[in-house]
Design an enzyme around this catalytic site. Structure first.
Site, PDB file in Angstrom:
ATOM      1  N   GLY A   1     -33.143  -0.785  19.933  1.00 47.73           N
ATOM      2  CA  GLY A   1     -33.788   0.156  20.431  1.00 47.73           C
ATOM      3  C   GLY A   1     -34.134   1.301  19.112  1.00 47.73           C
ATOM      4  O   GLY A   1     -34.091   2.539  19.582  1.00 47.73           O
TER       5      GLY A   1
ATOM      6  N   SER B   1     -36.676   1.972  17.365  1.00 48.94           N
ATOM      7  CA  SER B   1     -38.099   2.564  17.209  1.00 48.94           C
ATOM      8  C   SER B   1     -38.414   3.858  17.607  1.00 48.94           C
ATOM      9  O   SER B   1     -39.367   4.856  17.034  1.00 48.94           O
ATOM     10  CB  SER B   1     -39.180   1.825  17.874  1.00 48.94           C
ATOM     11  OG  SER B   1     -38.818   1.521  19.161  1.00 48.94           O
TER      12      SER B   1
ATOM     13  N   VAL C   1     -34.799  -7.279  24.215  1.00 54.64           N
ATOM     14  CA  VAL C   1     -33.390  -7.394  24.420  1.00 54.64           C
ATOM     15  C   VAL C   1     -33.299  -8.342  25.913  1.00 54.64           C
ATOM     16  O   VAL C   1     -32.205  -8.905  26.111  1.00 54.64           O
ATOM     17  CB  VAL C   1     -32.377  -6.325  24.323  1.00 54.64           C
ATOM     18  CG1 VAL C   1     -32.163  -5.712  23.207  1.00 54.64           C
ATOM     19  CG2 VAL C   1     -32.724  -5.255  25.538  1.00 54.64           C
TER      20      VAL C   1
ATOM     21  N   TYR D   1     -29.080   2.052  37.208  1.00 55.58           N
ATOM     22  CA  TYR D   1     -28.983   2.419  35.980  1.00 55.58           C
ATOM     23  C   TYR D   1     -27.221   2.947  35.774  1.00 55.58           C
ATOM     24  O   TYR D   1     -26.803   2.591  34.709  1.00 55.58           O
ATOM     25  CB  TYR D   1     -29.695   3.741  35.679  1.00 55.58           C
ATOM     26  CG  TYR D   1     -29.574   4.271  34.346  1.00 55.58           C
ATOM     27  CD1 TYR D   1     -30.215   3.489  33.125  1.00 55.58           C
ATOM     28  CD2 TYR D   1     -28.919   5.500  34.030  1.00 55.58           C
ATOM     29  CE1 TYR D   1     -30.131   4.488  31.912  1.00 55.58           C
ATOM     30  CE2 TYR D   1     -28.963   6.212  32.697  1.00 55.58           C
ATOM     31  CZ  TYR D   1     -29.549   5.602  31.613  1.00 55.58           C
ATOM     32  OH  TYR D   1     -29.274   6.132  30.636  1.00 55.58           O
TER      33      TYR D   1
ATOM     34  N   ALA E   1     -24.929   1.952  37.466  1.00 56.41           N
ATOM     35  CA  ALA E   1     -24.030   0.636  37.810  1.00 56.41           C
ATOM     36  C   ALA E   1     -23.863  -0.250  36.332  1.00 56.41           C
ATOM     37  O   ALA E   1     -22.745  -0.525  35.859  1.00 56.41           O
ATOM     38  CB  ALA E   1     -24.345  -0.373  38.857  1.00 56.41           C
TER      39      ALA E   1
HETATM   40  P1  NAP Z   1     -36.205   6.031  24.721  1.00 56.65           P
HETATM   41  O1  NAP Z   1     -36.607   7.249  24.020  1.00 56.65           O
HETATM   42  O2  NAP Z   1     -37.113   5.564  25.817  1.00 56.65           O
HETATM   43  O3  NAP Z   1     -36.211   4.711  23.544  1.00 56.65           O
HETATM   44  C1  NAP Z   1     -35.603   3.568  24.234  1.00 56.65           C
HETATM   45  C2  NAP Z   1     -35.552   2.697  23.111  1.00 56.65           C
HETATM   46  O4  NAP Z   1     -35.108   1.185  23.590  1.00 56.65           O
HETATM   47  C3  NAP Z   1     -36.765   2.382  22.383  1.00 56.65           C
HETATM   48  O5  NAP Z   1     -36.485   2.138  21.064  1.00 56.65           O
HETATM   49  C4  NAP Z   1     -37.449   1.042  23.199  1.00 56.65           C
HETATM   50  O6  NAP Z   1     -38.083   0.386  22.151  1.00 56.65           O
HETATM   51  C5  NAP Z   1     -36.132   0.239  23.429  1.00 56.65           C
HETATM   52  N1  NAP Z   1     -36.163  -0.541  24.319  1.00 56.65           N
HETATM   53  C6  NAP Z   1     -36.481  -0.295  25.837  1.00 56.65           C
HETATM   54  N2  NAP Z   1     -36.741  -1.681  26.229  1.00 56.65           N
HETATM   55  C7  NAP Z   1     -36.131  -2.632  25.427  1.00 56.65           C
HETATM   56  C8  NAP Z   1     -36.150  -4.050  25.564  1.00 56.65           C
HETATM   57  N3  NAP Z   1     -36.551  -4.692  26.576  1.00 56.65           N
HETATM   58  N4  NAP Z   1     -35.831  -4.818  24.371  1.00 56.65           N
HETATM   59  C9  NAP Z   1     -35.671  -4.128  23.353  1.00 56.65           C
HETATM   60  N5  NAP Z   1     -35.809  -2.668  22.949  1.00 56.65           N
HETATM   61  C10 NAP Z   1     -36.024  -2.044  24.328  1.00 56.65           C
HETATM   62  O7  NAP Z   1     -34.558   6.243  25.236  1.00 56.65           O
HETATM   63  P2  NAP Z   1     -33.427   7.061  24.580  1.00 56.65           P
HETATM   64  O8  NAP Z   1     -33.427   8.408  25.400  1.00 56.65           O
HETATM   65  O9  NAP Z   1     -33.573   7.326  23.180  1.00 56.65           O
HETATM   66  O10 NAP Z   1     -32.056   6.085  25.043  1.00 56.65           O
HETATM   67  C11 NAP Z   1     -31.350   5.309  24.336  1.00 56.65           C
HETATM   68  C12 NAP Z   1     -30.345   4.920  24.820  1.00 56.65           C
HETATM   69  O11 NAP Z   1     -29.557   6.043  25.364  1.00 56.65           O
HETATM   70  C13 NAP Z   1     -30.439   4.164  26.243  1.00 56.65           C
HETATM   71  O12 NAP Z   1     -29.466   3.218  26.278  1.00 56.65           O
HETATM   72  C14 NAP Z   1     -30.172   5.289  27.274  1.00 56.65           C
HETATM   73  O13 NAP Z   1     -29.735   4.677  28.502  1.00 56.65           O
HETATM   74  C15 NAP Z   1     -29.144   6.064  26.835  1.00 56.65           C
HETATM   75  N6  NAP Z   1     -29.143   7.318  27.161  1.00 56.65           N
HETATM   76  C16 NAP Z   1     -30.352   8.423  27.044  1.00 56.65           C
HETATM   77  C17 NAP Z   1     -30.216   9.707  27.587  1.00 56.65           C
HETATM   78  C18 NAP Z   1     -31.165  10.692  27.020  1.00 56.65           C
HETATM   79  O14 NAP Z   1     -30.926  11.847  28.013  1.00 56.65           O
HETATM   80  N7  NAP Z   1     -32.113  10.372  26.663  1.00 56.65           N
HETATM   81  C19 NAP Z   1     -28.993   9.970  28.143  1.00 56.65           C
HETATM   82  C20 NAP Z   1     -27.822   9.124  28.579  1.00 56.65           C
HETATM   83  C21 NAP Z   1     -27.996   7.812  27.811  1.00 56.65           C
HETATM   84  P3  NAP Z   1     -39.902   0.392  22.227  1.00 56.65           P
HETATM   85  O15 NAP Z   1     -40.172   1.576  21.456  1.00 56.65           O
HETATM   86  O16 NAP Z   1     -40.390  -0.807  21.785  1.00 56.65           O
HETATM   87  O17 NAP Z   1     -40.216   0.614  23.795  1.00 56.65           O
END
Ligand code: NAP
Length: 248
Positions: A13, A15, A64, A155, A157
């Protein structure tokens, strides 16, 4: 010389958002980053960015949800670039709904994207790490998995499951020189939180002692720490990056 100089790290992830920030930070610290995206265009864009930054790095395509593709990705990366030193399981999505309205598909997609790949990818990289008596796995979880969050039972869980998985694996492989840890972000400024209604964002911020959303760079710095020499004696732990939203 940086501790990450010459080390190959796979980041899922990569990108956008947190995974993108992690990839750039690790590359700056000397790692060769193999970052994944779900489209060929985004993977090519990431690879070009890494190459421009440090002359190293790969952009790879994987969904994934597809376990066979995850295993194939690890095998082809090892064949192309050698031993994987670090794995950052970052890819994740939300499919929020109140439980009484939650569809089976919303539950299943979260487990298939946020929980299962953590197991599949860790298993795939582990053999080489154990053989080398060296390796780092960092799983990105969430404050939601620790506190719970109404509308996020699926989420939360999955993320709590990743923390339990992390602690179990840390016990299994500690004697082999492999550490396994989590970084648990609070509310970070990415597409994931930008999707929340303004009123919900404001409401959440009122509970954050630091009074603002976190930055991807602030999560990336903690992931880099857990991959570096300074964290050699840290395993089975969760590093909270939440502005004080949840204190344990
Ligand atoms: P984001 O900006 O929505 O980016 C999600 C990333 O995951 C993107 O690179 C996306 O790829 C990739 N992805 C989504 N579905 C996928 C799949 N089926 N296979 C492979 N790659 C996939 O999210 P983020 O906020 O950076 O979150 C990153 C991590 O941090 C996640 O695990 C999230 O649960 C965790 N998190 C985030 C926050 C927050 O506040 N943002 C808080 C707590 C935890 P594409 O660009 O190709 O879609």
């Amino acid at each position: 010389m940086s501790a990450l100089e010459g080390k190959l790290v796979l980041v899922t992830g990569a990108s956008r958002g947190i995974g993108h920030g992690i990839s750039l930070e690790l590359a700056r610290q000397g790692a060769t980053v193999a970052g994944t995206a779900t489209s060929a265009e985004a993977a090519a864009r990431l690879e070009a960015e890494l190459q421009a930054l440090c002359g190293r790095g790969l952009g790879l395509v994987v969904n994934v949800n597809d376990a066979a593709a995850c295993t194939g990705l690890v095998e082809s990366l090892q064949a192309k670039a050698g031993r994987i030193y670090g794995l950052v399981n970052n890819a994740g999505v939300t499919r929020d709904n109140l439980l009484l309205r939650m569809k089976d598909a919303e539950w299943d997609e979260i487990m298939q994207t946020n929980l299962r790949p953590v197991f599949v990818l860790a298993r795939a990289v582990l053999r080489d790490m154990v053989k080398a008596r060296e390796g780092r796995i960092v799983n990105i979880t969430s404050v939601s998995g620790q506190m719970g969050n109404a509308g996020q039972s699926n989420y939360a869980a999955a993320k709590a499951g990743v923390e339990g998985f992390t602690r179990s694996l840390a016990r299994e492989v500690g004697s082999r020189g492999v550490t396994v840890n989590c970084v648990a972000p609070g509310f970070i400024d990415t597409d994931m939180t930008r999707a929340l209604p303004e009123a919900v964002r404001e409401g959440l911020l009122s509970h954050v002692p630091l009074g603002r959303l976190g930055k991807v760079q602030e999560v990336a710095a903690c992931v880099a720490f857990l991959l570096g020499t300074g964290a050699a004696y840290v395993t089975g732990s969760t590093l909270d990056v939440n502005g004080g939203l949840h204190m344990r």
